[in-house]
Design a protein around this motif. Sequence first.
Motif, PDB file in Angstrom:
ATOM      1  N   CYS A 179      14.640   2.132  15.989  1.00 36.54           N
ATOM      2  CA  CYS A 179      15.638   1.205  15.474  1.00 36.54           C
ATOM      3  C   CYS A 179      15.351  -0.188  15.994  1.00 36.54           C
ATOM      4  O   CYS A 179      14.801  -0.357  17.074  1.00 36.54           O
ATOM      5  CB  CYS A 179      17.035   1.645  15.873  1.00 36.54           C
TER       6      CYS A 179
ATOM      7  N   CYS B 125      17.782  -2.444  16.295  1.00 37.68           N
ATOM      8  CA  CYS B 125      19.042  -3.063  16.725  1.00 37.68           C
ATOM      9  C   CYS B 125      18.922  -3.502  18.187  1.00 37.68           C
ATOM     10  O   CYS B 125      18.088  -3.003  18.936  1.00 37.68           O
ATOM     11  CB  CYS B 125      20.220  -2.107  16.548  1.00 37.68           C
TER      12      CYS B 125
ATOM     13  N   CYS C 125      25.690   1.549  15.904  1.00 40.38           N
ATOM     14  CA  CYS C 125      24.597   1.251  14.977  1.00 40.38           C
ATOM     15  C   CYS C 125      24.503   2.379  13.951  1.00 40.38           C
ATOM     16  O   CYS C 125      24.408   3.546  14.308  1.00 40.38           O
ATOM     17  CB  CYS C 125      23.275   1.106  15.716  1.00 40.38           C
TER      18      CYS C 125
ATOM     19  N   TYR D 290      22.117   3.048  12.034  1.00 39.05           N
ATOM     20  CA  TYR D 290      20.760   3.602  11.920  1.00 39.05           C
ATOM     21  C   TYR D 290      20.469   4.609  13.033  1.00 39.05           C
ATOM     22  O   TYR D 290      19.992   5.696  12.785  1.00 39.05           O
ATOM     23  CB  TYR D 290      19.715   2.485  11.997  1.00 39.05           C
ATOM     24  N   CYS D 291      20.741   4.202  14.293  1.00 44.54           N
ATOM     25  CA  CYS D 291      20.328   5.056  15.412  1.00 44.54           C
ATOM     26  C   CYS D 291      21.497   5.662  16.170  1.00 44.54           C
ATOM     27  O   CYS D 291      21.310   6.505  17.041  1.00 44.54           O
ATOM     28  CB  CYS D 291      19.447   4.265  16.373  1.00 44.54           C
TER      29      CYS D 291
HETATM   30 ZN   LIG Z   1      20.173   0.999  16.098  1.00 44.93          ZN
END
Ligand SMILES: [Zn+2]
Length: 286
Positions: free
Chosen positions: A223, A225, A256, A258-259
């Motif tokens: 990720c 982020c 987050c 995504y992760c």
């Molecule tokens: Zn992330």
Amino acid sequence: MSADSVIPFAFESLPVRGALIHMSRSWRRMQRDHDYDALLTETLGHSAAATALIAQSLKFDGVITLQIQGSGSLKMLVMQCTNDMQLRGMATMGEGTSASDFVELTAAAHCAITVDNGDRPYQGIVEIDGESLSTSLEHYFERSVQVPSHVALVANEDVAGGMLLQQVPGQNIDEDDWTRLHFLAKTLVSKDFEGEAGIELIRKLFSEDDVRVHKARAVDFRCRCSDRKVEEVLKMLGEKESRAALDERGEIEVICEYCGEKRSFDSVDVSRLFAANSVPGSDSVQ
Ligand SMILES: [Zn+2]
């Protein structure tokens, strides 16, 4: 050792280049914090394989982003891959919606591929006009990029894989050969990607051809982020909104998508954030 890799290759006697991608560990990690149904899992896996196959061809430092935005079943799908094969992605469905196939899932959705080299991002529109993402991408390569391509994608919850075959620009290929390669690529199924799907799979698939295989490159879930990026989002939200969220819950928790990483901001953090970089009028942005 992780088998997640992409292997570029080229045909010795045909003007065709290709790449095979195989992901298992990184693909399962991408799904870890989500509860995707089978169709969305397959579509996200296809997107992961396709985006990575495009990213492996980059000749510069950059990021490829495949984005599908819909108003029906699929609300949003984002897949990003860097030139050094670090991949992340997620998808969300519209509330209370479901779909039975790709066409229904992506009805009225817009799809775009953005190539960002950190300087000037370039966006190309992918028309979702086939029954699958692979067909739509083949049309995209043919029309927008003017590189005739074959795209084969497979995915289930355990593996995401695929193959990209592209004609070398400026060279002619016999139509029969091109059709034959397409046919062979289309025979790929999820089962081919169980275990070590690498050089052997390429050799087996194109046993009649002389194929030069290049060095495999590792593919990882990673990720992009960071604390700083989340702080930027809070700054854009504005001090008033941030403090309102703080008053309501005692702290601001940002997860987050995504992760799954959680970041918490308390009143001290929020004060620091807006004292450090107060932009006049930023609260009034509509
Ligand atoms: Zn992330």
